[in-house]
Design an enzyme around this catalytic site. Structure first.
Site, PDB file in Angstrom:
ATOM      1  N   SER A  15       0.852  -1.185   0.000  1.00  0.00           N
ATOM      2  CA  SER A  15       0.000   0.000   0.000  1.00  0.00           C
ATOM      3  C   SER A  15       0.887   1.233   0.000  1.00  0.00           C
ATOM      4  CB  SER A  15      -0.882   0.002   1.261  1.00  0.00           C
ATOM      5  OG  SER A  15      -1.528   1.248   1.446  1.00  0.00           O
ATOM      6  N   TYR A  25      -2.583   0.050  10.517  1.00  0.00           N
ATOM      7  CA  TYR A  25      -2.535  -0.434   9.137  1.00  0.00           C
ATOM      8  C   TYR A  25      -1.182  -0.110   8.509  1.00  0.00           C
ATOM      9  CZ  TYR A  25      -3.779  -0.981   4.207  1.00  0.00           C
ATOM     10  OH  TYR A  25      -3.807  -1.364   2.885  1.00  0.00           O
TER      11      TYR A  25
END
Length: 231
Positions: A134, A147
């Site tokens: 990501s 995250y």
């Protein structure tokens, strides 16, 4: 039962039931035999309807006994795409130990264990591990602490694996936000209007995965970073 040897390379894609995982399955379907992962058989009904030659691989990736049983029959694996993961967001002040544990379990520990169990099969094929990371794995933001930490750690895992397993290729792909159902939920939690044109399409990211896998063997695609064009 051992898997039948075939001239077509085998690819295992986790989180393949929808969104980016399903898009990756579509991209690789013309060149690879597919094992499509999800938590339950029912979740795979839609994508298997599109790709009837693919095989379901319904496994809870955080149940490590189940993962061990499910990988035992795979003796050669050309491509492993780690796409499954979760995005539980919250500020540091509001994030419990349980939230941190859940995110790390799904986004890092399960990836490491599945890879470990499949190393003999990957070594046999001099295979390719693709980590769907990501933008948060390169730069953290407020509210994304757990995250982002899991994705920074996933990048480190890929770097270590690349140094340890010299016959394998390991690619970390860092897309920006993607137009998926998961993204819709995230934006709703941010109390913003959802505009699909603000995000990458799953098909664009899936094409980057295919291009990495098809890169000739004299090159090692280490990292791919994709960002949506502002509109």
């Amino acid at each position: 039962m051992r898997m039948v040897t075939s001239p077509e390379p085998l690819a295992l894609i986790t989180g393949a039931s929808r969104g980016l995982g399903a898009a990756i399955a579509r991209e690789l379907s013309g060149t690879h035999r597919l094992l499509l992962g999800a938590r339950t058989p029912a979740a795979l009904t839609g994508i298997l309807g599109e790709l009837p030659d693919a095989r379901p691989w319904p496994v809870d990736l955080t149940d490590y006994d189940e993962v061990a049983r499910a990988t035992a029959s795979i003796d050669r694996l050309e491509v492993l795409v780690h796409n499954a993961g979760i995005a539980e967001l919250g500020t540091v002040a509001a994030s419990s130990a349980t939230l941190w544990r859940n995110v790390m379990e799904a986004n890092l520990i399960a990836v490491a264990e599945l890879t470990r169990l499949l190393l003999p099969a990957l070594r046999a094929a001099k295979g390719h591990v693709v980590l769907i990371n990501s933008g948060a794995g390169l730069r953290a933001a407020a509210g994304w602490g757990a995250y982002a930490a899991s994705k920074f750690a996933l990048r480190a895992f890929g770097d270590s694996l690349r140094q340890e397993e010299l016959d394998l290729r390991v690619t970390s792909i860092h897309p920006g936000r993607i137009d998926t159902e998961m993204q819709q939920a995230i934006v709703a939690g941010e109390h913003r209007d959802y505009r699909p044109e603000d995000f990458l399409t799953a098909e664009t990211v899936a094409q980057a995965v295919r291009q990495a896998v098809q890169t000739p063997r004299d090159a090692h695609p280490v990292e791919i970073v994709l960002r949506p064009i502002p509109r």
